[in-house]
Design a protein around this motif. Structure first.
Motif, PDB file in Angstrom:
ATOM      1  N   ARG A   1       0.825  -1.339   0.016  1.00 45.90           N
ATOM      2  CA  ARG A   1       0.054  -0.171   0.019  1.00 45.90           C
ATOM      3  C   ARG A   1       0.984   1.266  -0.049  1.00 45.90           C
ATOM      4  NH1 ARG A   1      -0.352   1.306   5.451  1.00 45.90           N
ATOM      5  NH2 ARG A   1       0.288  -0.180   6.806  1.00 45.90           N
TER       6      ARG A   1
ATOM      7  N   ARG B   1       0.655   5.842   0.123  1.00 47.80           N
ATOM      8  CA  ARG B   1      -0.293   6.827   0.884  1.00 47.80           C
ATOM      9  C   ARG B   1      -1.534   6.950   0.242  1.00 47.80           C
ATOM     10  NH1 ARG B   1       2.071  11.951  -0.949  1.00 47.80           N
ATOM     11  NH2 ARG B   1       1.060  13.129   0.997  1.00 47.80           N
TER      12      ARG B   1
ATOM     13  N   LYS C   1       8.172   8.831 -11.529  1.00 46.35           N
ATOM     14  CA  LYS C   1       8.278   8.240 -10.313  1.00 46.35           C
ATOM     15  C   LYS C   1       8.913   6.862 -10.326  1.00 46.35           C
ATOM     16  CE  LYS C   1       5.516   7.123  -6.150  1.00 46.35           C
ATOM     17  NZ  LYS C   1       4.533   7.704  -4.972  1.00 46.35           N
TER      18      LYS C   1
HETATM   19  C1  BTN Z   1       3.756   6.251  -1.947  1.00 46.26           C
HETATM   20  O1  BTN Z   1       4.283   6.731  -2.858  1.00 46.26           O
HETATM   21  O2  BTN Z   1       2.385   6.402  -1.959  1.00 46.26           O
HETATM   22  C2  BTN Z   1       4.367   5.379  -0.826  1.00 46.26           C
HETATM   23  C3  BTN Z   1       4.699   3.875  -1.253  1.00 46.26           C
HETATM   24  C4  BTN Z   1       5.426   2.967  -0.413  1.00 46.26           C
HETATM   25  C5  BTN Z   1       5.363   1.357  -0.868  1.00 46.26           C
HETATM   26  C6  BTN Z   1       6.049   0.592   0.236  1.00 46.26           C
HETATM   27  S1  BTN Z   1       6.680  -0.652  -0.661  1.00 46.26           S
HETATM   28  C7  BTN Z   1       7.277  -1.186   1.048  1.00 46.26           C
HETATM   29  C8  BTN Z   1       6.309  -0.869   1.948  1.00 46.26           C
HETATM   30  N1  BTN Z   1       5.076  -1.769   2.298  1.00 46.26           N
HETATM   31  C9  BTN Z   1       4.155  -1.250   1.827  1.00 46.26           C
HETATM   32  O3  BTN Z   1       2.914  -1.778   1.793  1.00 46.26           O
HETATM   33  N2  BTN Z   1       4.228   0.105   1.519  1.00 46.26           N
HETATM   34  C10 BTN Z   1       5.684   0.498   1.613  1.00 46.26           C
END
Ligand code: BTN
Length: 325
Positions: A122, A124, A189
């Protein structure tokens, strides 16, 4: 916590730099039987490590797998503490969810949770984060800085600087930071950061620092809806990147900058952040939960708050928003 024996064996063979080391020597050094060494070697082979056995002289490490397993990361580590405990699985729901549980159970600062693939990654604002198997770095690090909860958002900026420097060192490509938590290469990104807290009203118990990096993706690996806005380090640099070496370098900078932050505050890191930023100096649109603000990003405060100069000249402090350039 001490690295596992298998990690120590791999590290020892890497340090031997092609010189064979006998099973007996390893057994003596690690205080276990030759049969136990042989069993460890067999398990390492099953994980993709390859050894040549030089007659009567011992083992030489000839290949390591293209994984982010604990042994691979450990052999590249240059940290005092970060990464001394690594929890690794092929597949996890979300490293972030697992890190939250581990932090609650008391896992120490610098504990790393990492996997090859997330099935429920997930981003933000509860967005989905695609985490393709074997292509990226999907990891969460548990930090335990002695800070007040209001200071915690600055850790996103601290992590952004650490990530930018590590990526530039290992890939040769310099990403830019888009406030607060994205790293871009040529406007696309490559990395997202998710900073989450476990806190009492006056004190942080743990920061769960989630990082998602698109590393060895080819253009076709991205799904239709993100393929025009996402890139990977491989696409940008034209070369395959060793993910475990990159993880070790990220931990190296994260350890340095988080310690510096706790000791000296955000100011010394802020100037580095500004030098990598592609937000400051530009006209941007900031979409917050309630409003949309358009103006020129003129800087960040010592607390990491984005300063936006609106068209009527007033300065608006933005604490959290989606930014479009
Ligand atoms: C974003 O740009 O929205 C933040 C993304 C963050 C993703 C990382 S992957 C490892 C960690 N585990 C997750 O479920 N999310 C973060």
């Amino acid at each position: 916590m001490k690295a596992t024996l298998k990690n120590e064996i791999i590290k020892r063979l890497v340090e031997a730099n092609g010189e064979p080391i006998s099973g007996q020597q390893l057994a003596d050094e690690f205080g276990i039987s030759r049969t136990a060494i042989w069993k460890h070697m067999k398990q390492l082979q099953e994980k993709g490590y390859a050894f040549e056995t030089v007659k009567k002289r011992g083992y030489v490490l000839t290949a390591t797998p293209d994984t982010v397993d604990d042994a691979n990361i450990s052999m590249a580590l240059e940290t005092e503490n970060f990464g001394s405990r690594i929890i690794y699985e092929q597949s996890m729901t979300s490293t972030q969810a697992i890190a939250h549980n581990k932090a609650q159970e008391g896992a120490p600062e610098g504990t790393v949770i990492i996997c090859e693939e997330q099935t429920a990654g997930r981003g933000r604002m509860m967005r989905e984060w695609k985490s393709m198997k074997g292509k990226g770095i999907w990891m969460s690090v548990i930090l335990r800085p002695e800070i007040a909860p209001y200071e915690a958002p600055q850790f996103t900026l601290v992590a952004a600087v650490a990530l930018t420097k590590a990526i530039a060192d290992i890939s040769g490509v310099q990403p830019e930071i888009k406030w607060p938590n994205d790293l871009l290469i040529e406007g696309k990104k490559c990395t997202g950061i998710l900073t989450e807290l476990q806190a009492d009203p006056d004190r942080v118990n743990a920061i769960i620092m989630g990082m998602g990096i698109n590393v060895n993706h080819q253009p076709n690996d991205f799904e239709e809806e993100i393929k025009d806005i996402a890139t990977s380090l491989k696409i940008a640099s034209g070369k395959h990147i060793d993910r475990a070496t990159l993880v070790a370098k990220i931990l190296y900078y994260l350890e340095i900058y988080s310690a510096q932050y706790v000791k000296e505050g955000f100011e010394p890191i802020k100037s580095q952040w500004e030098s990598y930023s592609c937000t400051i100096g530009n006209r941007i649109r900031a979409t917050t939960l309630q409003d949309v603000f358009i103006g020129k990003a003129i800087g960040i405060t010592n607390d990491g708050v984005l300063q936006l100069q609106l068209d009527d000249g007033t300065i608006k402090g933005i604490y959290s928003a989606d930014i479009s350039l």
